[in-house]
Design a protein around this motif. Structure first.
Motif, PDB file in Angstrom:
ATOM      1  N   THR A  43       0.824  -1.208   0.000  1.00 41.79           N
ATOM      2  CA  THR A  43       0.000   0.000   0.000  1.00 41.79           C
ATOM      3  C   THR A  43       0.861   1.261   0.000  1.00 41.79           C
ATOM      4  OG1 THR A  43      -1.708   1.214   1.186  1.00 41.79           O
ATOM      5  CG2 THR A  43      -0.214  -0.059   2.526  1.00 41.79           C
ATOM      6  N   GLY A  44       0.296   2.329  -0.566  1.00 44.59           N
ATOM      7  CA  GLY A  44       0.998   3.610  -0.596  1.00 44.59           C
ATOM      8  C   GLY A  44       0.606   4.518   0.552  1.00 44.59           C
ATOM      9  N   LYS A  45      -0.166   4.001   1.517  1.00 43.01           N
ATOM     10  CA  LYS A  45      -0.659   4.882   2.592  1.00 43.01           C
ATOM     11  C   LYS A  45       0.425   5.210   3.619  1.00 43.01           C
ATOM     12  CE  LYS A  45      -2.634   1.294   5.553  1.00 43.01           C
ATOM     13  NZ  LYS A  45      -3.824   0.734   6.136  1.00 43.01           N
ATOM     14  N   ASN A  46       1.476   4.366   3.708  1.00 43.68           N
ATOM     15  CA  ASN A  46       2.596   4.701   4.593  1.00 43.68           C
ATOM     16  C   ASN A  46       3.908   4.306   3.919  1.00 43.68           C
ATOM     17  OD1 ASN A  46       3.335   1.911   5.308  1.00 43.68           O
ATOM     18  ND2 ASN A  46       1.411   1.897   6.426  1.00 43.68           N
ATOM     19  N   GLY A  74       4.026   7.545  -2.789  1.00 38.79           N
ATOM     20  CA  GLY A  74       3.111   7.446  -1.657  1.00 38.79           C
ATOM     21  C   GLY A  74       1.800   8.129  -1.939  1.00 38.79           C
ATOM     22  N   ARG A  75       0.743   7.687  -1.222  1.00 42.31           N
ATOM     23  CA  ARG A  75      -0.594   8.258  -1.392  1.00 42.31           C
ATOM     24  C   ARG A  75      -1.045   9.042  -0.167  1.00 42.31           C
ATOM     25  NH1 ARG A  75      -4.178   6.735  -5.384  1.00 42.31           N
ATOM     26  NH2 ARG A  75      -3.494   5.164  -6.838  1.00 42.31           N
ATOM     27  N   ASN A  76      -0.122   9.314   0.732  1.00 45.95           N
ATOM     28  CA  ASN A  76      -0.475  10.034   1.945  1.00 45.95           C
ATOM     29  C   ASN A  76      -0.041  11.487   1.794  1.00 45.95           C
ATOM     30  OD1 ASN A  76      -0.183  11.233   4.567  1.00 45.95           O
ATOM     31  ND2 ASN A  76      -0.360   9.188   5.456  1.00 45.95           N
ATOM     32  N   PHE A  77      -1.006  12.388   1.705  1.00 51.22           N
ATOM     33  CA  PHE A  77      -0.660  13.765   1.370  1.00 51.22           C
ATOM     34  C   PHE A  77       0.062  14.501   2.492  1.00 51.22           C
ATOM     35  CE2 PHE A  77      -4.119  15.747   3.676  1.00 51.22           C
ATOM     36  CZ  PHE A  77      -3.840  17.107   3.673  1.00 51.22           C
ATOM     37  N   MET A 116       4.694  23.127  -3.197  1.00 52.89           N
ATOM     38  CA  MET A 116       3.268  23.436  -3.283  1.00 52.89           C
ATOM     39  C   MET A 116       2.573  22.437  -4.206  1.00 52.89           C
ATOM     40  SD  MET A 116       3.709  27.540  -3.535  1.00 52.89           S
ATOM     41  CE  MET A 116       2.075  27.889  -4.159  1.00 52.89           C
ATOM     42  N   LEU A 117       3.227  22.168  -5.336  1.00 51.28           N
ATOM     43  CA  LEU A 117       2.683  21.200  -6.297  1.00 51.28           C
ATOM     44  C   LEU A 117       2.594  19.808  -5.673  1.00 51.28           C
ATOM     45  CD1 LEU A 117       4.291  21.805  -9.789  1.00 51.28           C
ATOM     46  CD2 LEU A 117       1.922  21.211  -9.359  1.00 51.28           C
ATOM     47  N   ILE A 118       3.654  19.429  -4.974  1.00 49.12           N
ATOM     48  CA  ILE A 118       3.706  18.117  -4.336  1.00 49.12           C
ATOM     49  C   ILE A 118       2.580  17.970  -3.321  1.00 49.12           C
ATOM     50  CG2 ILE A 118       5.061  16.689  -2.716  1.00 49.12           C
ATOM     51  CD1 ILE A 118       7.568  17.908  -4.260  1.00 49.12           C
ATOM     52  N   GLY A 119       2.378  19.025  -2.505  1.00 55.29           N
ATOM     53  CA  GLY A 119       1.303  19.005  -1.518  1.00 55.29           C
ATOM     54  C   GLY A 119      -0.052  18.807  -2.169  1.00 55.29           C
ATOM     55  N   PHE A 120      -0.266  19.526  -3.271  1.00 53.83           N
ATOM     56  CA  PHE A 120      -1.537  19.441  -4.004  1.00 53.83           C
ATOM     57  C   PHE A 120      -1.720  18.048  -4.612  1.00 53.83           C
ATOM     58  CE2 PHE A 120      -3.843  20.022  -8.088  1.00 53.83           C
ATOM     59  CZ  PHE A 120      -5.085  20.309  -7.549  1.00 53.83           C
ATOM     60  N   LEU A 121      -0.698  17.553  -5.303  1.00 52.46           N
ATOM     61  CA  LEU A 121      -0.789  16.242  -5.957  1.00 52.46           C
ATOM     62  C   LEU A 121      -0.901  15.108  -4.935  1.00 52.46           C
ATOM     63  CD1 LEU A 121       1.828  16.810  -8.787  1.00 52.46           C
ATOM     64  CD2 LEU A 121      -0.639  16.611  -9.081  1.00 52.46           C
ATOM     65  N   LYS A 127      -6.842  11.415  -1.570  1.00 55.19           N
ATOM     66  CA  LYS A 127      -8.296  11.373  -1.778  1.00 55.19           C
ATOM     67  C   LYS A 127      -8.671  10.190  -2.669  1.00 55.19           C
ATOM     68  CE  LYS A 127      -9.785  14.466   0.828  1.00 55.19           C
ATOM     69  NZ  LYS A 127     -10.530  13.991   1.972  1.00 55.19           N
ATOM     70  N   GLU A 128      -7.847   9.916  -3.658  1.00 60.31           N
ATOM     71  CA  GLU A 128      -8.098   8.784  -4.560  1.00 60.31           C
ATOM     72  C   GLU A 128      -8.040   7.472  -3.778  1.00 60.31           C
ATOM     73  OE1 GLU A 128      -9.084   6.694  -7.865  1.00 60.31           O
ATOM     74  OE2 GLU A 128      -9.204   8.866  -7.590  1.00 60.31           O
ATOM     75  N   ARG A 129      -7.068   7.362  -2.849  1.00 60.70           N
ATOM     76  CA  ARG A 129      -6.954   6.164  -2.010  1.00 60.70           C
ATOM     77  C   ARG A 129      -8.212   5.996  -1.158  1.00 60.70           C
ATOM     78  NH1 ARG A 129      -5.303   5.129   3.144  1.00 60.70           N
ATOM     79  NH2 ARG A 129      -4.745   7.291   3.501  1.00 60.70           N
TER      80      ARG A 129
END
Length: 197
Positions: A43-46, A74-77, A116-121, A127-129
């Motif tokens: 998983t990409g959550k951690n 990773g998928r954790n913003f 800033m871009l990284i935070g947004f993406l 959210k997709e996760r």
């Protein structure tokens, strides 16, 4: 200075071919030699992933890490920008093929814009996760409502189990005798009883 690649998919069933192809195209076009590819199926959550942690231990200042997409990292913003900050502070460049604007290791102005871009993406990936998890839960609820049995299939109990179970419950036979009559160990017998009850 060495270049490394990182590839990740969430499950064992998913395919990494698309990421390998993108990596091959990039290295060919840019005449870059990848020293090693680190690949996780997690998983990409951690970030507690064995190959990712090994990558972090391997890279040194001046090295580059090539990743196809930000959400492969990773998928954790909240945590993804911290991971990129970790590399930036150590002079390690992170190249994200689908988002060429993001390249940690550039000067401070670029880094600020990129952050800033990284935070947004990362937020979008997070959210997709959440959406995927929500869809999976909805699917399980719908399947249960339709009577679909989930999980491992139930094991079939041995022949005459019910007959001997009644005798055991009435204290006509002991657990040892019950197990012998079925030809199983006591541990297996108690597992059968648990399933039956």
């Amino acid at each position: 200075m060495s270049a490394y690649a990182y590839i990740r998919v969430s499950t064992k069933e998913q395919n990494t071919d698309r990421q390998h192809e993108a990596l091959k195209d990039y290295t060919k076009q840019n005449k870059i030699n990848i020293k090693a590819i680190f690949e996780d199926r997690a998983t990409g959550k951690n970030f507690e992933r064995s190959q990712y942690q090994l990558l972090k231990e391997t890279v040194k200042s001046g090295d580059s890490i090539v990743i196809k997409e930000l959400d492969r990292l990773g998928r954790n913003f909240m945590d993804t920008p911290k991971e990129l900050q970790y590399f930036f502070e150590r002079g390690i460049k992170v190249i994200i093929l689908d988002t060429p604007l993001i390249n940690t290791g550039d000067d401070k102005l670029d880094y600020t814009i990129n952050n800033m871009l990284i935070g947004f993406l990362s937020y979008i990936a997070d959210k997709e996760r959440e959406k995927i998890q929500s869809r999976v839960k909805e699917g399980l609820v719908n399947a249960k409502a339709k009577g679909v049995k989930l999980g491992r299939p139930e094991r079939e109990l041995p022949k005459d189990f019910e007959k001997y179970y009644k005798k055991w419950k009435a204290n006509d036979i002991t657990a040892v005798e019950f197990a012998k009559l079925l030809g199983v160990s006591r541990a297996t017998l108690y597992r059968y009883i648990k399933e039956y009850e």
